[in-house]
Design an enzyme around this catalytic site. Structure first.
Site, short mmCIF file in Angstrom:
data_model
loop_
_atom_site.label_atom_id
_atom_site.label_comp_id
_atom_site.label_asym_id
_atom_site.label_seq_id
_atom_site.Cartn_x
_atom_site.Cartn_y
_atom_site.Cartn_z
N SER A 51 12.79 26.33 4.04
CA SER A 51 14.01 25.66 3.60
C SER A 51 14.86 26.60 2.75
O SER A 51 14.40 27.09 1.72
CB SER A 51 13.66 24.41 2.78
OG SER A 51 13.00 23.46 3.58
N CYS B 15 16.64 15.40 -3.28
CA CYS B 15 15.38 15.07 -2.61
C CYS B 15 15.29 13.59 -2.25
O CYS B 15 15.47 12.72 -3.10
CB CYS B 15 14.20 15.47 -3.48
SG CYS B 15 12.61 15.15 -2.68
N CYS C 278 7.28 6.50 10.72
CA CYS C 278 8.39 7.43 10.49
C CYS C 278 8.35 7.89 9.05
O CYS C 278 8.05 7.11 8.14
CB CYS C 278 9.72 6.74 10.80
SG CYS C 278 11.19 7.73 10.40
N ASP C 279 8.74 9.14 8.82
CA ASP C 279 8.74 9.70 7.47
C ASP C 279 9.76 9.03 6.56
O ASP C 279 9.61 9.02 5.34
CB ASP C 279 9.00 11.22 7.53
CG ASP C 279 8.72 11.91 6.21
OD1 ASP C 279 7.81 11.45 5.48
OD2 ASP C 279 9.40 12.89 5.88
N CYS D 141 28.35 0.88 20.51
CA CYS D 141 27.44 1.72 21.31
C CYS D 141 27.48 1.31 22.78
O CYS D 141 27.40 2.17 23.67
CB CYS D 141 26.01 1.60 20.79
SG CYS D 141 25.76 2.27 19.12
N CYS E 244 30.27 3.00 24.53
CA CYS E 244 30.49 4.41 24.21
C CYS E 244 30.12 5.31 25.38
O CYS E 244 29.05 5.17 25.98
CB CYS E 244 29.69 4.80 22.98
SG CYS E 244 29.91 6.53 22.50
N CYS F 28 20.09 7.52 14.81
CA CYS F 28 18.83 7.47 14.06
C CYS F 28 18.73 6.20 13.22
O CYS F 28 19.67 5.89 12.47
CB CYS F 28 18.73 8.70 13.16
SG CYS F 28 17.29 8.70 12.07
N GLY G 18 7.16 16.33 0.14
CA GLY G 18 6.74 17.28 -0.86
C GLY G 18 6.62 18.73 -0.35
O GLY G 18 7.31 19.15 0.53
N CYS H 33 13.56 13.41 17.71
CA CYS H 33 13.37 11.99 18.02
C CYS H 33 14.67 11.20 17.91
O CYS H 33 14.78 10.10 18.45
CB CYS H 33 12.30 11.38 17.11
SG CYS H 33 12.56 11.63 15.34
#
Length: 387
Positions: free
Chosen positions: A140, A39, A290-291, A331, A334, A344, A84, A269
């Protein structure tokens, strides 16, 4: 799947700053009824709320959140609930949610609710809510019992596969549509064929694979973290399995690539130019960009005291959005940059704390792009009639 309600369009919208198009809401923060070894949230030093054992969004905060965001986001409002384990907020909480959405929704407004769950609490009463209001539900499960239970266990240390399977049976019995989220760890990343056949055998027609990349303070791989090469092989082998089945089953990563090739904004995203499409709302109304970066230094405001227009204009939001545009020399040269968009920020920053690093899974992306972009490009051209 999508909107719970559709009510004759009026017009509107404010917005000078890039609009916040959806919310990821954490009604119980990172609190969970499981104790999965991998987690992301467990014992995270940067978690601003880690010292608080009980966290649940109040009805007042929920009402304020729904009222203000539906006004700001008209005519299309997307609210996703995550944890959670968001179902720990209780069925009455989500019944209040749809009650508030009906109260504050305007004519012509489409309101979409999504919820990601480990499935343990699903029963017939929850299914009634999900079905009536067309929740986009994600469950999940990491594959068959012998791989799922390697890392996904409860507080007593027991595997959870049988409980999740009961939840899936309950959803199917109640005719509730759902997708599957599968975390790719050392336990299952070498088993693409077994996973694919398992999900097809369950009648699942939409799967999202999430690769694990967690590290210790020195940047060393944690025991469950997969390598870029493993992830790349998994995607390539899965693509070969999926391609003949592509009209029967959807895999989010391949869907997103097709969207990018068709000139649309991908659902993920990760493939956007900048990181500013959604915001995270914590249980107390605090807002983050952002999470993966629910940290004090990235807090954008709070729904009780700030308007969404103000939050959208915050300099800190622009600063975070720009982290994705920081180019690594590799990058720039590329051939896949126009699709990849430099990967990300979480996978760039996660190992050594530097946004300017390459995405940890860069090698994997190159492997799957080399395999999949050609066939997908032809398929997109065929479906759109492009030459």
């Amino acid at each position: 799947m999508g909107s719970g309600f559709a009510l004759p369009v009026l017009g509107g919208g404010d917005g000078v700053a890039p609009r916040i198009t959806s919310l990821l809401i954490k009604p119980v923060s990172a609190v969970c009824n499981l104790d999965c070894q991998y987690c992301f949230y467990l014992d995270r030093e940067a978690d601003p709320y880690k010292s608080l054992p009980a966290r649940k969004m109040s009805e007042e905060t929920l009402e304020r959140l729904v009222d203000t965001f539906l006004f700001y986001s008209y005519p299309n409002s997307m609210l996703a609930f995550q944890g959670g384990e968001p179902m720990l907020a209780g069925l009455p909480f989500f019944q209040k949610l749809v009650e508030f959405e009906k109260r504050y929704g305007r004519d012509g407004q489409n309101v979409s609710n999504a919820l990601q769950t480990n499935g343990i609490l699903i029963d017939d009463a929850w299914c009634e809510l999900f079905r009536e209001f067309h929740f986009l539900l994600g469950v999940s499960i990491d594959g068959p019992e012998e791989v799922h239970d390697v890392y996904r266990y409860n507080k007593a240390g027991h595997g959870t596969w049988r409980q999740v399977m009961r939840a899936i049976e309950t959803l199917q019995k109640n005719k509730v549509e759902f997708n599957v989220l599968c975390v790719l760890s050392r336990a299952n990343v070498e088993k693409p064929k077994e996973l694919y056949r398992f999900f097809r055998g369950l009648g699942i027609d939409y799967v999202q694979y999430i690769p694990l990349s967690e590290f210790d303070s020195e940047g060393n791989l944690l025991p469950f973290t997969i390598t870029p090469e493993q992830y790349g092989r998994f995607l390539v082998e899965t693509f070969d399995l999926w391609w003949p089945d592509r009209r029967k089953m959807r895999i989010r990563f391949f869907d997103n690539l097709a969207e990018a090739l068709a000139g649309q904004k991908p659902g993920s995203c990760t493939l956007h130019e900048t990181c500013d499409s959604y915001c995270v709302v914590e249980y107390n109304g605090d807002v983050y960009p952002c999470d993966f970066f629910v940290e004090r230094d990235w807090k954008l405001g709070n729904v009780i005291v700030d308007s969404w227009a103000e939050i959208a204009r915050r300099q800190r939001r622009y600063s975070f959005a720009a982290k994705k545009t920081v180019g690594h020399p590799e990058c720039q040269a590329c051939e896949y940059q126009s699709v990849c968009k430099r990967g990300c920020p979480k996978f760039r920053h996660g190992r050594y704390g530097r946004f300017e690093d390459l995405d940890y899974f860069c090698e994997a992306y190159k492997m799957i792009y080399a395999k999949a972009l050609g066939p997908l490009r032809k398929e997109v051209a065929r479906l759109t009639g492009a030459s």
